[in-house]
Enzyme design. Sequence first.
Site, PDB file in Angstrom:
ATOM      1  N   LEU A   1      41.568   8.195 -95.208  1.00  0.00           N
ATOM      2  CA  LEU A   1      40.292   7.668 -94.704  1.00  0.00           C
ATOM      3  C   LEU A   1      39.154   8.486 -95.288  1.00  0.00           C
ATOM      4  O   LEU A   1      39.241   9.709 -95.403  1.00  0.00           O
ATOM      5  CB  LEU A   1      40.247   7.753 -93.175  1.00  0.00           C
ATOM      6  CG  LEU A   1      41.242   6.878 -92.413  1.00  0.00           C
ATOM      7  CD1 LEU A   1      41.030   7.046 -90.914  1.00  0.00           C
ATOM      8  CD2 LEU A   1      41.091   5.414 -92.795  1.00  0.00           C
TER       9      LEU A   1
ATOM     10  N   VAL B   1      44.079  12.128 -92.062  1.00  0.00           N
ATOM     11  CA  VAL B   1      44.375  10.848 -91.410  1.00  0.00           C
ATOM     12  C   VAL B   1      44.284   9.754 -92.480  1.00  0.00           C
ATOM     13  O   VAL B   1      43.325   9.711 -93.262  1.00  0.00           O
ATOM     14  CB  VAL B   1      43.389  10.560 -90.258  1.00  0.00           C
ATOM     15  CG1 VAL B   1      43.686   9.208 -89.620  1.00  0.00           C
ATOM     16  CG2 VAL B   1      43.469  11.673 -89.214  1.00  0.00           C
TER      17      VAL B   1
ATOM     18  N   LEU C   1      31.283   7.711 -89.578  1.00  0.00           N
ATOM     19  CA  LEU C   1      32.489   8.293 -88.986  1.00  0.00           C
ATOM     20  C   LEU C   1      33.660   7.306 -88.903  1.00  0.00           C
ATOM     21  O   LEU C   1      33.464   6.109 -88.750  1.00  0.00           O
ATOM     22  CB  LEU C   1      32.158   8.827 -87.587  1.00  0.00           C
ATOM     23  CG  LEU C   1      31.056   9.894 -87.572  1.00  0.00           C
ATOM     24  CD1 LEU C   1      30.772  10.340 -86.133  1.00  0.00           C
ATOM     25  CD2 LEU C   1      31.403  11.095 -88.428  1.00  0.00           C
TER      26      LEU C   1
ATOM     27  N   GLN D   1      24.302  19.641-101.059  1.00  0.00           N
ATOM     28  CA  GLN D   1      25.679  19.665-101.570  1.00  0.00           C
ATOM     29  C   GLN D   1      25.985  18.500-102.505  1.00  0.00           C
ATOM     30  O   GLN D   1      27.104  18.361-102.989  1.00  0.00           O
ATOM     31  CB  GLN D   1      26.691  19.729-100.428  1.00  0.00           C
ATOM     32  CG  GLN D   1      26.868  18.442 -99.641  1.00  0.00           C
ATOM     33  CD  GLN D   1      27.758  18.671 -98.433  1.00  0.00           C
ATOM     34  OE1 GLN D   1      27.368  19.342 -97.493  1.00  0.00           O
ATOM     35  NE2 GLN D   1      28.958  18.111 -98.457  1.00  0.00           N
TER      36      GLN D   1
ATOM     37  N   HIS E   1      37.480  11.721 -88.896  1.00  0.00           N
ATOM     38  CA  HIS E   1      36.524  12.570 -88.175  1.00  0.00           C
ATOM     39  C   HIS E   1      36.908  12.675 -86.696  1.00  0.00           C
ATOM     40  O   HIS E   1      36.850  13.745 -86.097  1.00  0.00           O
ATOM     41  CB  HIS E   1      35.114  11.982 -88.246  1.00  0.00           C
ATOM     42  CG  HIS E   1      34.553  11.844 -89.632  1.00  0.00           C
ATOM     43  ND1 HIS E   1      34.380  10.634 -90.241  1.00  0.00           N
ATOM     44  CD2 HIS E   1      34.115  12.778 -90.509  1.00  0.00           C
ATOM     45  CE1 HIS E   1      33.858  10.817 -91.436  1.00  0.00           C
ATOM     46  NE2 HIS E   1      33.678  12.107 -91.633  1.00  0.00           N
TER      47      HIS E   1
END
Length: 278
Positions: A183, A175, A33, A61, A37
């Site tokens: 990020l 962000v 994270l 995935q 997040h």
Amino acid sequence: MLVIKTVDELQDVLFRVHSAGKSVGLVPTMGALHEGHLSLMKRARRENQATVCSIFVNPTQFNNKEDLEKYPRTLEADLKLVEEYMDFVFAPSAEEVYKVPATEHYDFGDLEKVMEGPMRPGHFNGVGIIVKRLFDWIRPDKAYFGEKDFQQIAIIKSLVRQCNLDIQIVPCPIVREESGLALSSRNKRLSEYEHTQAANIYRILKESLELKTDSVAEIKKFVANEIEKIDVLKLEYYEIVDGETLQPVNSLNDSNSIVGCITVYAGEVRLIDNIRYK
Ligand code: AMP
């Protein structure tokens, strides 16, 4: 904050939360994270009485085994970061999530025929499987997703429509580092040099907003040429699409919502980003 490992416990705990009449906000993640997040979690905290995040590197995935194996896993550090914002963290094993084998098949129509769809066969079905299971187990009122994964948001909205779910999907802005680089958990895998050079992706996207043309072909050519000038970057695709249907447009006049979506390799690391033209 309660850390939950099993589906039974998750459902038990959430049953009590729902019975108490509390609104529930969910933030699905794969861990490692960062502030991206956390921006979703802060918003979930503000808008709900109870908050849940999932931390699960979802194997269904990943279409690339090496990418799955190399995906960073930092659970202890993640738990410390989210403590302030989350009431519950669901951090199951793959065996727990896939006790019932993953045989579901979702059809996202044209949304999955572009960009990440053909590049990562099976990826969006895997996303659909995990997100639908989380939605069923947690039954959130709102679920928070980052616009960095622009196509994913359209896929999740389609999942909600197809399955008739009463869940509000909340898109949250990208962000970025001060350098402009979005990020990403994958940034941890970049060398120092690759990391510095990767900041060019957003610089080039921003410069493309200033071009005096409505021609998508010209804008795409500009972006491709500029990316090629950076030795460690390799463009996989740059698509300029309708922000709702995700279908390619020819001119910036073709729709009132237009987004450019890029995928670039920085060395071995696959990075995605996007920018809105209108
Ligand atoms: P991931 O752990 O990469 O699957 O991401 C979990 C959620 O965080 C997804 O909804 C992502 O779109 C979102 N996210 C990841 N990076 C960012 C970022 N830089 N800014 C905003 N949201 C992000």
